[in-house]
Scaffold this motif. Structure first.
Motif, PDB file in Angstrom:
ATOM      1  N   UNK A  68       0.348  29.891  30.259  1.00  0.00           N
ATOM      2  CA  UNK A  68       1.563  29.294  29.695  1.00  0.00           C
ATOM      3  C   UNK A  68       2.057  29.993  28.424  1.00  0.00           C
ATOM      4  N   UNK A 102       0.632  30.153  25.619  1.00  0.00           N
ATOM      5  CA  UNK A 102       0.236  29.448  24.396  1.00  0.00           C
ATOM      6  C   UNK A 102      -0.470  30.395  23.418  1.00  0.00           C
ATOM      7  N   UNK A 145      -1.782  29.726  20.642  1.00  0.00           N
ATOM      8  CA  UNK A 145      -2.872  29.164  19.837  1.00  0.00           C
ATOM      9  C   UNK A 145      -4.214  29.242  20.576  1.00  0.00           C
ATOM     10  N   UNK A 146      -4.225  29.903  21.704  1.00  0.00           N
ATOM     11  CA  UNK A 146      -5.455  29.932  22.491  1.00  0.00           C
ATOM     12  C   UNK A 146      -5.986  31.346  22.716  1.00  0.00           C
ATOM     13  N   UNK A 151      -7.425  27.996  16.025  1.00  0.00           N
ATOM     14  CA  UNK A 151      -7.499  27.391  14.691  1.00  0.00           C
ATOM     15  C   UNK A 151      -8.752  26.523  14.563  1.00  0.00           C
ATOM     16  N   UNK A 152      -8.935  25.623  15.516  1.00  0.00           N
ATOM     17  CA  UNK A 152     -10.069  24.700  15.419  1.00  0.00           C
ATOM     18  C   UNK A 152     -11.346  25.303  15.992  1.00  0.00           C
ATOM     19  N   UNK A 210      11.604  28.032  20.982  1.00  0.00           N
ATOM     20  CA  UNK A 210      11.443  26.971  21.978  1.00  0.00           C
ATOM     21  C   UNK A 210      12.034  25.652  21.496  1.00  0.00           C
ATOM     22  N   UNK A 211      12.196  25.527  20.203  1.00  0.00           N
ATOM     23  CA  UNK A 211      12.785  24.289  19.675  1.00  0.00           C
ATOM     24  C   UNK A 211      14.121  24.610  19.011  1.00  0.00           C
ATOM     25  N   UNK A 261       5.098  16.136  19.942  1.00  0.00           N
ATOM     26  CA  UNK A 261       5.937  16.793  20.937  1.00  0.00           C
ATOM     27  C   UNK A 261       6.332  18.200  20.484  1.00  0.00           C
ATOM     28  N   UNK A 262       6.671  18.342  19.211  1.00  0.00           N
ATOM     29  CA  UNK A 262       7.008  19.658  18.658  1.00  0.00           C
ATOM     30  C   UNK A 262       5.795  20.586  18.798  1.00  0.00           C
ATOM     31  N   UNK A 273       5.355  21.687  22.366  1.00  0.00           N
ATOM     32  CA  UNK A 273       6.341  22.682  22.804  1.00  0.00           C
ATOM     33  C   UNK A 273       5.947  24.056  22.286  1.00  0.00           C
ATOM     34  N   UNK A 274       5.472  24.107  21.062  1.00  0.00           N
ATOM     35  CA  UNK A 274       5.110  25.400  20.473  1.00  0.00           C
ATOM     36  C   UNK A 274       3.804  25.924  21.050  1.00  0.00           C
ATOM     37  N   UNK A 275       2.866  25.013  21.242  1.00  0.00           N
ATOM     38  CA  UNK A 275       1.536  25.395  21.735  1.00  0.00           C
ATOM     39  C   UNK A 275       1.179  24.483  22.909  1.00  0.00           C
ATOM     40  N   UNK A 276       1.565  24.886  24.124  1.00  0.00           N
ATOM     41  CA  UNK A 276       1.422  23.961  25.257  1.00  0.00           C
ATOM     42  C   UNK A 276       0.021  23.363  25.410  1.00  0.00           C
ATOM     43  N   UNK A 277      -0.999  24.094  24.999  1.00  0.00           N
ATOM     44  CA  UNK A 277      -2.349  23.570  25.222  1.00  0.00           C
ATOM     45  C   UNK A 277      -2.979  22.936  23.993  1.00  0.00           C
ATOM     46  N   UNK A 278      -2.191  22.631  22.982  1.00  0.00           N
ATOM     47  CA  UNK A 278      -2.801  22.097  21.739  1.00  0.00           C
ATOM     48  C   UNK A 278      -3.444  20.742  22.015  1.00  0.00           C
ATOM     49  N   UNK A 279      -4.597  20.488  21.393  1.00  0.00           N
ATOM     50  CA  UNK A 279      -5.316  19.247  21.672  1.00  0.00           C
ATOM     51  C   UNK A 279      -4.827  18.119  20.779  1.00  0.00           C
ATOM     52  N   UNK A 292      -6.729  16.286  19.244  1.00  0.00           N
ATOM     53  CA  UNK A 292      -7.558  16.291  18.049  1.00  0.00           C
ATOM     54  C   UNK A 292      -6.974  17.245  17.003  1.00  0.00           C
ATOM     55  N   UNK A 293      -6.349  18.326  17.447  1.00  0.00           N
ATOM     56  CA  UNK A 293      -5.722  19.245  16.497  1.00  0.00           C
ATOM     57  C   UNK A 293      -4.520  18.581  15.825  1.00  0.00           C
ATOM     58  N   UNK A 297      -1.819  27.201  12.263  1.00  0.00           N
ATOM     59  CA  UNK A 297      -0.931  27.002  13.418  1.00  0.00           C
ATOM     60  C   UNK A 297       0.466  27.534  13.103  1.00  0.00           C
ATOM     61  N   UNK A 327     -14.025  18.473  26.726  1.00  0.00           N
ATOM     62  CA  UNK A 327     -13.250  18.281  27.948  1.00  0.00           C
ATOM     63  C   UNK A 327     -12.889  16.818  28.204  1.00  0.00           C
TER      64      UNK A 327
END
Lengths: 355, 619
Positions: free
Chosen positions: A203, A205, A207-208, A236-237, A334-335, B212-213, B216-222, B224-225, B352, B609
């Motif tokens: 995707x 992303x 951040x990964x 990051x985490x 994207x925004x 949501x923002x 959109x920027x990081x589709x896989x962000x958790x 927890x983050x 981030x 997970x």
């Protein structure tokens, strides 16, 4: 005027002496990125080989006045020069330096006769490298100082392939000015290897870091012959959001008796076991981040974890190149530059569809 | 046999609770039950069990909080701040458990009308949040003090005292005081709950916007983050624990104090001994200072009278202090560095932010972040002041009334008062006042009340043993109500998961459950299922806590456990926040953990997970 320079002693400014490829390995080391250990056989070695080997005049003579259109003559001259380079014994000063560097490398890796890769590393960066250095020779799984010396000489000889010679004549680049260095680098005898991306290729992303890994040498992952274990880790985490362990039936390993790579069945108890330890995963992600920072763009990286060296010194980057799929897409916002009010209003109007 | 695909939950009007629960309806006000007059509407809605506010069967008087929040939460969304497509949350009680329903969006013209008002009203709050918060806190503290000051008569005296008659008759007497006291308490409780939601709906809305923002920027962000980016360290919710640390350190640095506090003795005995030494007296002074407000913290969620609080059960904070002293003596640091936590949060946000590729997106991220950071602490601060401090005061005052009823033989035990709902208690008080007024030798129906208490206790016990269905009715097409999304995490997946549960043969056959991966890491160990919040003392070091949800008073427990699993709570639930802080893996919002897992089962919690696996069942 060193014959040999360890990779850790060189950087970008060393290109004239160690060539572009060796210099960039040195750069990576400076940036804190671990690459397999090794050393550069400098251009001084090459020059002194021509000089002290007593073949310098002969070589230039053979190449003088060639017509690039006269293919037969060109081929003839090229072959004579290469035979001369290969058949001339390496002067003892150079050979001794090489021997001592190789022995140091063996000691450092804790393996006698450590298998290495021997590669040419061209110095002229203003002209297309491949044309200049001829074949860009690479020899894998080379063991013992005799073999290493022999391959170094082959790399030197590769400077005089018909293509390289004719290219220089056409571009009016004097043969005497073209220098070559050779890199000698430990082959990673990997227990686990694979690839990683500094973005999620699914995707985009950013951040990964996505890592794919399998037992043995990296070939199985690169070629897709094994379903690798897959990890998606947040930069990051440093937390994994996805970990999937596959059944890995086969692995590529180095077979000393054959002096090359063989495909073997993975022992049953290891097939379903995760092939990366937690600390190795963390180390890889840190390296991926460093490499991306260093180059400033998302990267596609090959890595390997060596059997012979202990953690964390055994986690190596074998190759790093720019990621192409997502990087080539134009980065559209994207925004967009929305205000907090606009964003809040949009959220307030939102409904979530459940089915 | 072909498995039929279920796409709805039981019809609330046809659903039958176990017969051991017979009579449960009379414990609750009729407007809170499914009714034939509203059947057509009720059958079309989706009702799911609210385990956050009612993880257990509801004692009748504790039901007042539910009544109060139904009105308050809903009105802020529909009539006050006017979140355009969102309506309120309706409640019903079924078999002593609370079910709630997010009502479908209103007609478009209503949405348009609300949108105008929303724009006008809401942005003001964000722009003036700090001053609004200061005013809110001042107002709320005054409210709590007003409740604490309500005078509940200790008894109905044989004759009213002279000074109430001479020189001028007071005019109203204890019979009235009694009724007035209860009415006043109820009024204040409703008022407190109106205040509770003053900025909460907007806080959740802003959180959803920021999340949501981020996605959109990081589709896989958790989750927890996202949670880590918005969470604050300097919040009231963590204050009780900080006070314990402070008292432990003071004891450690005083002469003779920690020796007394470490003894195996009751709290009273310890306090008596402390009074005998100068440093002990100094320590008690600090302890008393810390107590109000910071020990007005429930041992559970604050929603149930029997959970108790640090005020009613001082042995709990004393036990924690003892533990902290021992850790200090081992040379450990017990305090969390709040500045360090803040700094770490800022680092995460900056990292981030650095990953964002375009200036426009970076601006949007900054705007979204500043919006949520302005208001987010409300989510963390209000919780202490309302559910803990204010409710603890309420329980104290209600128990004063309970004590009076026991004194006059209307009830057997003080806490029996909680077995009557807020509409029934005035009747009880009126009957007592009447009998007192009528003179001597007047009979009351005390036996009826006592029998009712016994009967209701039995029903509640039976309800505890029943595993209520997760939902009733028809899953909706869409959801717009912010609490439903944020607090209960209602998503398509969640509903599917529940639907699966409707068909599932039994809890014993399930060996894997899913929830939110809310704190990273993997741990394996024996489970301790704490369904009833007061059982917390059974928890052994190294166990994995499995519970409906956790709360601030549980904080010191997190240093003991290997991992935590909860039924309820996503994103920023208490368990998730605290586990991340202590580096303990957690999976929250599983919906079914306390049903599926049994104490002693060996379970594996994968906080990366969100998967919880039962490795080995306890024999």
């Amino acid at each position: 005027m060193d014959y040999i320079l360890d990779f850790s002693e060189v950087d970008r400014s060393s290109t004239p002496v160690v060539g572009g490829k060796n210099a960039s390995l040195g750069e990576l080391i400076r940036a804190g990125i671990r690459v397999p250990p090794g050393f550069a056989v400098t251009t001084w070695s090459y020059l002194d080989f021509l000089e002290k080997g007593g073949i310098k005049e002969k070589v230039w003579q053979l190449l003088e006045g060639l017509d690039p259109e006269d293919v037969a003559a060109l081929n003839q001259a090229s072959q004579s020069v290469r035979e001369l380079v290969l058949s001339t014994p390496m002067p003892s000063e150079i050979r001794d330096s090489l021997l001592s560097a190789y022995e140091t490398l063996c000691k450092r890796c804790g393996v006698s006769q450590v298998p290495v890769a021997v590669r040419s590393s061209a110095t002229a960066e203003d002209l297309p490298t491949a044309s200049f250095a001829g074949q860009q020779d690479t020899y894998l799984w080379i063991q013992g100082v005799d073999q290493v010396c022999e391959r170094v000489q082959r790399c030197w000889a590769s400077l005089f392939t018909p293509r390289a010679v004719s290219y220089r004549i056409k571009n009016k680049f004097p043969h005497e000015k073209v220098l070559i260095s050779v890199g000698v680098q430990k082959m990673v005898n990997s227990k686990t290897a694979g690839v990683m991306f500094t973005l999620n290729p699914i995707d985009g992303d950013l951040s990964k870091v996505v890592i794919e890994a399998a037992w043995g040498l990296g070939e199985t992952v690169v070629s897709g012959s094994v379903n690798p274990d897959k990890f998606v880790v947040d930069k990051v985490l440093m937390e994994a959001s996805e970990k999937s362990v596959s059944t890995k039936h086969i692995q590529c390993v180095y077979d000393p008796s054959a002096g090359g790579v063989a495909e073997l069945e993975v022992p049953e108890q290891l097939q379903k076991q995760c092939c990366l330890e937690e600390r190795e995963l963390v180390e890889l992600v840190s390296l991926a981040k460093k490499i991306e920072d260093h180059y400033g763009i998302p990267m596609d990286i090959e890595w390997a974890i060596d059997k012979d060296i202990s953690f964390p010194e055994n986690v190596f980057i074998v190759q790093a190149r720019p990621e192409t799929v997502w990087t080539q897409k134009k980065r559209e916002p994207v925004i967009g530059g929305k205000s907090g009010r606009q964003l809040l209003m949009e959220q307030a109007m939102k409904r979530i569809r459940l089915h | 046999m072909a498995q039929e695909q279920t796409n709805r939950f039981p019809d609330p009007h046809e659903f039958k609770v176990p017969k051991e629960l017979e009579g449960w309806e009379e414990m609750y006000p009729a407007h809170h039950l499914f009714s034939k007059e509203r059947a057509e509407w009720e059958k079309q809605q989706f009702w799911y069990q609210d385990k956050i506010h009612a993880p257990e069967p509801l004692p009748p008087l504790d039901h007042i909080f539910q009544e109060a929040w139904q009105i308050a939460l809903s009105q802020y969304t529909t009539r006050v701040f006017c979140i355009p497509p969102a309506q309120g949350i309706a409640q019903r009680v079924v078999g002593c458990y609370l079910y709630i329903c997010a009502i479908a969006p209103p007609p478009d013209e209503v949405i348009a009308e609300k949108a105008k008002r929303f724009e006008k009203r809401v942005f003001y709050v964000f722009e003036h949040y700090d001053e609004l918060w200061d005013k809110w806190l001042e107002k709320f503290k005054a409210l709590g003090e007003e409740m604490a000051a309500v005078k509940v008569p200790e008894e109905l005296p044989e004759f009213v005292p002279d000074e109430e008659v001479l020189p001028v008759p007071r005019g109203v007497y204890v019979s009235y005081d009694l009724m007035e006291a209860f009415d006043k308490l109820v009024d204040l409780m409703f008022k407190g709950w109106q205040y509770h939601f003053e900025m909460l709906n907007l806080t959740y809305l802003a959180y959803l916007m920021f999340a949501d923002v981020c996605r959109k920027l990081f589709p896989g962000i958790s989750e927890s983050a996202i949670g880590k980016m918005v969470a604050g360290a300097h919040v009231s919710m963590f204050k009780p624990e900080e006070e314990l640390c402070r008292l432990a350190r003071l004891a450690h640095n005083s002469r003779g104090v920690s020796e007394i506090l470490k003894k195996e003795a009751s709290v009273e005995e310890k306090l008596e001994e402390l009074k005998k030494i100068p440093d002990g007296r100094a320590w008690i002074e600090e302890y008393e200072k810390a107590k109000d407000p910071w020990f007005y913290v429930s041992c559970g969620s604050g929603w149930l009278h029997h959970e108790g609080s640090w005020i009613t059960q001082p042995e709990i904070p004393f036990e924690y202090i003892k533990g902290y002293i021992e850790r200090l003596e081992n040379g450990e640091t017990i305090e969390r560095s709040l500045d360090e936590i803040d700094k770490q949060r800022d680092r995460i946000v900056a990292e981030y932010r650095n990953l964002i590729k375009t200036d426009e997106d970076r601006k949007a991220f900054d705007e979204a972040y500043n919006t949520i950071r302005t208001i987010y602490r409300y989510a963390e601060d209000h919780l202490f002041w309302v559910e803990h401090w204010f409710h603890t005061i309420w329980f104290q005052k209600i128990r004063e009334l309970g004590a009076l009823l026991v004194r006059h033989d209307m009830l057997n035990e003080v806490d029996d008062i909680f077995m009557f709902n807020r509409y029934e208690i005035p009747e009880l008080l009126t009957e007592l006042s009447t009998a007192w007024a009528l003179g001597v030798g007047i009979p009351t129906r005390a036996d009826y009340y006592k029998a009712t208490v016994d009967k209701r206790k039995k029903i509640l016990d039976a309800a505890k043993k029943w595993n209520p269905v997760p939902a009733l009715g028809v899953p909706p097409e869409e959801v717009a109500e912010p609490f439903t999304i944020m607090l209960w995490g209602i998503t398509t997946d969640k509903v599917k998961e529940w639907l699966k549960g409707v068909d599932a043969p039994s809890a014993e056959d399930v060996d894997e459950i899913k929830g939110f991966a809310s704190s990273a890491g993997v741990a394996e160990g024996p489970a301790r299922v704490l369904k009833l919040l007061k059982d917390i003392t059974e928890l052994q070091p190294g166990e994995i806590l499995v519970c409906p949800s956790t709360n601030p008073s549980w904080a010191p427990v997190f240093t003991k456990i290997k991992a935590a699993v909860t039924d309820i709570g996503g994103l920023t639930s208490h368990a998730a926040i605290v586990c991340r802080e202590y580096g303990v893996p957690s999976v929250t919002g599983t919906g079914v953990a306390t049903q599926v897992i049994k104490t002693g089962d060996i379970i594996k919690v994968d906080g990366d997970t969100g998967l919880v696996t039962i490795v080995k069942r306890a024999s």
